[in-house]
Design a protein around this motif. Sequence first.
Motif, PDB file in Angstrom:
ATOM      1  N   ASN A 247       0.823  -1.202   0.000  1.00 52.15           N
ATOM      2  CA  ASN A 247       0.000   0.000   0.000  1.00 52.15           C
ATOM      3  C   ASN A 247       0.861   1.258   0.000  1.00 52.15           C
ATOM      4  OD1 ASN A 247      -1.889   2.058   1.959  1.00 52.15           O
ATOM      5  ND2 ASN A 247      -2.839   1.109   0.182  1.00 52.15           N
ATOM      6  N   GLN A 248       1.975   1.230   0.733  1.00 49.01           N
ATOM      7  CA  GLN A 248       2.890   2.374   0.711  1.00 49.01           C
ATOM      8  C   GLN A 248       3.452   2.588  -0.697  1.00 49.01           C
ATOM      9  OE1 GLN A 248       2.016   3.702   4.085  1.00 49.01           O
ATOM     10  NE2 GLN A 248       3.905   4.618   3.378  1.00 49.01           N
ATOM     11  N   LEU A 249       3.810   1.488  -1.336  1.00 48.56           N
ATOM     12  CA  LEU A 249       4.303   1.563  -2.713  1.00 48.56           C
ATOM     13  C   LEU A 249       3.221   2.077  -3.653  1.00 48.56           C
ATOM     14  CD1 LEU A 249       6.422  -1.602  -3.616  1.00 48.56           C
ATOM     15  CD2 LEU A 249       7.033   0.780  -4.018  1.00 48.56           C
ATOM     16  N   ALA A 250       2.025   1.556  -3.477  1.00 49.00           N
ATOM     17  CA  ALA A 250       0.915   1.918  -4.366  1.00 49.00           C
ATOM     18  C   ALA A 250       0.641   3.414  -4.309  1.00 49.00           C
ATOM     19  CB  ALA A 250      -0.339   1.130  -3.990  1.00 49.00           C
ATOM     20  N   MET A 251       0.637   4.005  -3.109  1.00 49.49           N
ATOM     21  CA  MET A 251       0.363   5.439  -3.002  1.00 49.49           C
ATOM     22  C   MET A 251       1.418   6.258  -3.744  1.00 49.49           C
ATOM     23  SD  MET A 251      -1.193   6.101   0.816  1.00 49.49           S
ATOM     24  CE  MET A 251       0.103   5.299   1.757  1.00 49.49           C
ATOM     25  N   GLU A 252       2.668   5.828  -3.645  1.00 48.20           N
ATOM     26  CA  GLU A 252       3.740   6.524  -4.361  1.00 48.20           C
ATOM     27  C   GLU A 252       3.551   6.412  -5.876  1.00 48.20           C
ATOM     28  OE1 GLU A 252       8.481   5.845  -5.267  1.00 48.20           O
ATOM     29  OE2 GLU A 252       7.672   5.088  -3.378  1.00 48.20           O
ATOM     30  N   ILE A 253       3.234   5.220  -6.336  1.00 53.03           N
ATOM     31  CA  ILE A 253       3.093   4.987  -7.777  1.00 53.03           C
ATOM     32  C   ILE A 253       1.850   5.666  -8.325  1.00 53.03           C
ATOM     33  CG2 ILE A 253       2.756   3.177  -9.519  1.00 53.03           C
ATOM     34  CD1 ILE A 253       4.486   1.383  -7.635  1.00 53.03           C
ATOM     35  N   MET A 254       0.779   5.705  -7.541  1.00 54.39           N
ATOM     36  CA  MET A 254      -0.440   6.398  -7.965  1.00 54.39           C
ATOM     37  C   MET A 254      -0.141   7.855  -8.302  1.00 54.39           C
ATOM     38  SD  MET A 254      -3.006   4.808  -5.104  1.00 54.39           S
ATOM     39  CE  MET A 254      -4.414   5.857  -5.437  1.00 54.39           C
ATOM     40  N   LYS A 255       0.672   8.499  -7.477  1.00 53.68           N
ATOM     41  CA  LYS A 255       1.009   9.904  -7.707  1.00 53.68           C
ATOM     42  C   LYS A 255       1.903  10.069  -8.939  1.00 53.68           C
ATOM     43  CE  LYS A 255       0.688  11.260  -2.828  1.00 53.68           C
ATOM     44  NZ  LYS A 255       1.422  11.767  -1.650  1.00 53.68           N
ATOM     45  N   LYS A 256       2.866   9.175  -9.093  1.00 55.25           N
ATOM     46  CA  LYS A 256       3.794   9.291 -10.227  1.00 55.25           C
ATOM     47  C   LYS A 256       3.092   9.036 -11.556  1.00 55.25           C
ATOM     48  CE  LYS A 256       8.052   8.127  -7.769  1.00 55.25           C
ATOM     49  NZ  LYS A 256       9.168   7.143  -7.610  1.00 55.25           N
ATOM     50  N   VAL A 257       2.259   8.011 -11.601  1.00 61.35           N
ATOM     51  CA  VAL A 257       1.561   7.679 -12.839  1.00 61.35           C
ATOM     52  C   VAL A 257       0.606   8.796 -13.243  1.00 61.35           C
ATOM     53  CG1 VAL A 257      -0.103   6.090 -13.892  1.00 61.35           C
ATOM     54  CG2 VAL A 257       1.815   5.185 -12.570  1.00 61.35           C
ATOM     55  N   ALA A 258      -0.013   9.434 -12.275  1.00 60.62           N
ATOM     56  CA  ALA A 258      -0.958  10.517 -12.575  1.00 60.62           C
ATOM     57  C   ALA A 258      -0.286  11.627 -13.381  1.00 60.62           C
ATOM     58  CB  ALA A 258      -1.540  11.076 -11.281  1.00 60.62           C
ATOM     59  N   LEU A 259       0.964  11.937 -13.046  1.00 60.33           N
ATOM     60  CA  LEU A 259       1.687  13.005 -13.742  1.00 60.33           C
ATOM     61  C   LEU A 259       1.874  12.679 -15.225  1.00 60.33           C
ATOM     62  CD1 LEU A 259       4.399  13.828 -11.044  1.00 60.33           C
ATOM     63  CD2 LEU A 259       2.283  15.070 -11.503  1.00 60.33           C
ATOM     64  N   ASN A 260       1.983  11.401 -15.556  1.00 59.40           N
ATOM     65  CA  ASN A 260       2.130  10.995 -16.958  1.00 59.40           C
ATOM     66  C   ASN A 260       0.891  11.322 -17.786  1.00 59.40           C
ATOM     67  OD1 ASN A 260       4.609   9.929 -16.208  1.00 59.40           O
ATOM     68  ND2 ASN A 260       3.841   7.828 -16.050  1.00 59.40           N
ATOM     69  N   HIS A 261      -0.207  11.563 -17.120  1.00 57.01           N
ATOM     70  CA  HIS A 261      -1.476  11.833 -17.812  1.00 57.01           C
ATOM     71  C   HIS A 261      -1.953  13.267 -17.590  1.00 57.01           C
ATOM     72  CE1 HIS A 261      -2.120   7.513 -18.731  1.00 57.01           C
ATOM     73  NE2 HIS A 261      -1.382   7.354 -17.648  1.00 57.01           N
ATOM     74  N   GLY A 262      -1.031  14.131 -17.129  1.00 58.32           N
ATOM     75  CA  GLY A 262      -1.396  15.518 -16.868  1.00 58.32           C
ATOM     76  C   GLY A 262      -2.345  15.665 -15.696  1.00 58.32           C
ATOM     77  N   LEU A 263      -2.288  14.706 -14.770  1.00 57.36           N
ATOM     78  CA  LEU A 263      -3.185  14.687 -13.616  1.00 57.36           C
ATOM     79  C   LEU A 263      -2.391  14.744 -12.320  1.00 57.36           C
ATOM     80  CD1 LEU A 263      -5.492  11.766 -14.826  1.00 57.36           C
ATOM     81  CD2 LEU A 263      -6.046  14.200 -14.902  1.00 57.36           C
ATOM     82  N   VAL A 264      -3.077  15.043 -11.240  1.00 58.07           N
ATOM     83  CA  VAL A 264      -2.507  14.943  -9.896  1.00 58.07           C
ATOM     84  C   VAL A 264      -3.425  14.054  -9.069  1.00 58.07           C
ATOM     85  CG1 VAL A 264      -1.964  16.175  -7.769  1.00 58.07           C
ATOM     86  CG2 VAL A 264      -1.325  17.154  -9.969  1.00 58.07           C
ATOM     87  N   CYS A 265      -2.828  13.098  -8.369  1.00 56.14           N
ATOM     88  CA  CYS A 265      -3.582  12.201  -7.500  1.00 56.14           C
ATOM     89  C   CYS A 265      -3.582  12.786  -6.094  1.00 56.14           C
ATOM     90  CB  CYS A 265      -2.935  10.814  -7.504  1.00 56.14           C
ATOM     91  SG  CYS A 265      -3.695   9.644  -6.367  1.00 56.14           S
TER      92      CYS A 265
END
Length: 696
Positions: free
Chosen positions: A286-304
């Motif tokens: 879950n700690q990893l997932a929260m980090e990756i959720m934020k990083k992946v969002a930036l690839n789509h012009g989004l912020v998580c």
Amino acid sequence: MSRISEIFGSMVFNDAVMKEKLPKGTYKALKKNMEEGTNLTLEVANVVANAMKDWALEKGATHFTHWFQPMTGVTAEKHDSFISPTDGGGVIMEFSGKELIKGEPDASSFPSGGIRATFEARGYTNWDPSSYAFIKENTLCIPTAFCSYGGEALDKKTPLLRSMEALNVQALRILKLLGYDDVRKVDSTVGPEQEYFLINKELYDKRKDLIYCGRTLFGAKPPKNQELEDHYFGAIKPRVNDYMAELDEELWKLGILAKTEHNEVAPSQHEFAPIFTTNNIATDHNQLAMEIMKKVALNHGLVCLLHEKPFAGINGSGKHINWSLSTDTGMNLLSPSKSPATNLKFLLFLCAVIKAVDEYQDLLRTSVASPGNDHRLGGNEAPPAIISMFIGEDLEAILNAIEKDEVYSDSKDRTMNIGVQVLPPFQRDTTDRNRTSPFAFTGNKFEFRMAGSNASISCPSYVLNTTVAEALSQFADELEASSDFESSAKALIKNTIIKHKRIIFNGNNYSDEWVIEAEKRGLLNLKSAVDAYPLYTSEKNLALFKKHCIFTEVEVRARQEIVMKEYCNLINIEALTMVDMVNKDILPAVSGYIKSLTETAIGKKAVSSEITCELEEELISNLSSLSVCLYKSAQELDNALIEVNAIENVQTAAEFYNKKVLSIMKEVRGVADTLETMTASSAWPFPTFGELLFSV
């Protein structure tokens, strides 16, 4: 499907990789350590480290890090390359067992609650073999515990591992009495449901409050909110779907069992949930997932956004911790089976949980306490601050029958027929789902719904594990001393129900009647984090942690100090941001709009004195009055911050923030949000709720 099978766990030094890369003897020694907690020799660690290094280099890694979870709530890592110098100016790639087992970060730079001072900087990270190493961004990440030079736990992993061991010991005592001699290990298993918001990064960058605080401090309600209930489980928008697809792939590479994804209730709100796994691994994932959720969002012009309450007036984001108990033989100890009324195993473990939740409701509430969660708890599918348990009508009827020494008879036909011939019949579940309950039984597990979206699941998990371990310990003490196990077990179950049934409530936890009823029952209503924090170190709770070797008193008091300081710091940042936005953005923008209105009025008069300027004059008057009010409120807030910063006692300071600072912040927001509704959109200095929530 073949592609998913190929990429799943491809960046993890998992069991399959270890079998392939390690000599048989080393593999067996490592597995024995993972399953039984035996000590690893340096010789074995050296072989494992070399195999890890070779595998990581094959995957393109150049560095390694001890990946740990300090009391900041996020993860930490210090990267070292594999290179070692050789004669002649060259390098070779090396990684030793010593480097695998131990690292040395600066312990005084992380929250320690007074355990570490600046002149006492040394701390240690210690390899956790029970959680697989993985590769992230060309770095081999080794999950580790984190402790001080004196051995005190400074992280969130260590108490979780300790609690899992304590729970295992006590659960095995009960299972042995029940005749399950083949069971060698009991694990708490967890599947955390993760809620989050996605917003446009372009708009996010224009909001200081989102950048600094993770939530909006200002914002008038938009014309459309969540009242149509059309977003929940609605069709996923293409941009969000692309984000979810990339997120799944990145999580799968790391062996994270991402399973379910859907739109949540609020606009721009979503959820993903993984398949159950052991508590320790679920927490790491879950700690990893929260980090990756934020990083992946930036690839789509989004912020998580992972704040518990990014937007006032609509649903906040929680993290529902689905918790159960499983054995190495495949048993779920919280599965009722077909005959729960006569299933001693199920009833004993169920009653242990009931007893634990009732006796340690204060600790459970404290485990999820935060300033952000205070905004969320109590409505819009977030449970209230009063801890209670939902078990459903059927289970409650079984417990009532046991209490009254009656035979329970289940004659209900659970076949569901919708009344349309083409639709096949199906079996209804034995329990409903209660979204208002903080702690609900959902078939073969409990769902603890109080944790906030950005929280580590470690703290509520180790509290659950430890309190249930204590209940099982007391059960085992009593039953081991009995000459008639079955009779004693039935009597114990009955007595537990009678003593602790007050914690069971199947009704509407949002109702005013429940607040009154809960008080009659003697249940705690800890409305804010500040109310909950002092109970962390009650005599009862200190004794619990000490008995099961979860914390020393020093470690508990340090955590209490850390969370209270964090509470003060977070609200201080929000208040400073609010003052900054008022003085530098809102007031200048409104003044500019007033100037525009004044010029319009003057222009009208220049054309003809007969043209009315009543609209402009009234707007100018109202805006001017509200601007003065906002300015004075912001000054009052600034003065309150000066006052609170002079308070040395952290508990007193936290209470001041809770009672005084938050109250003024509410006033400031109220005036500012009114100004937003009266100011032209072209003049307002930052994106509105409507733009943030409906632009993805």
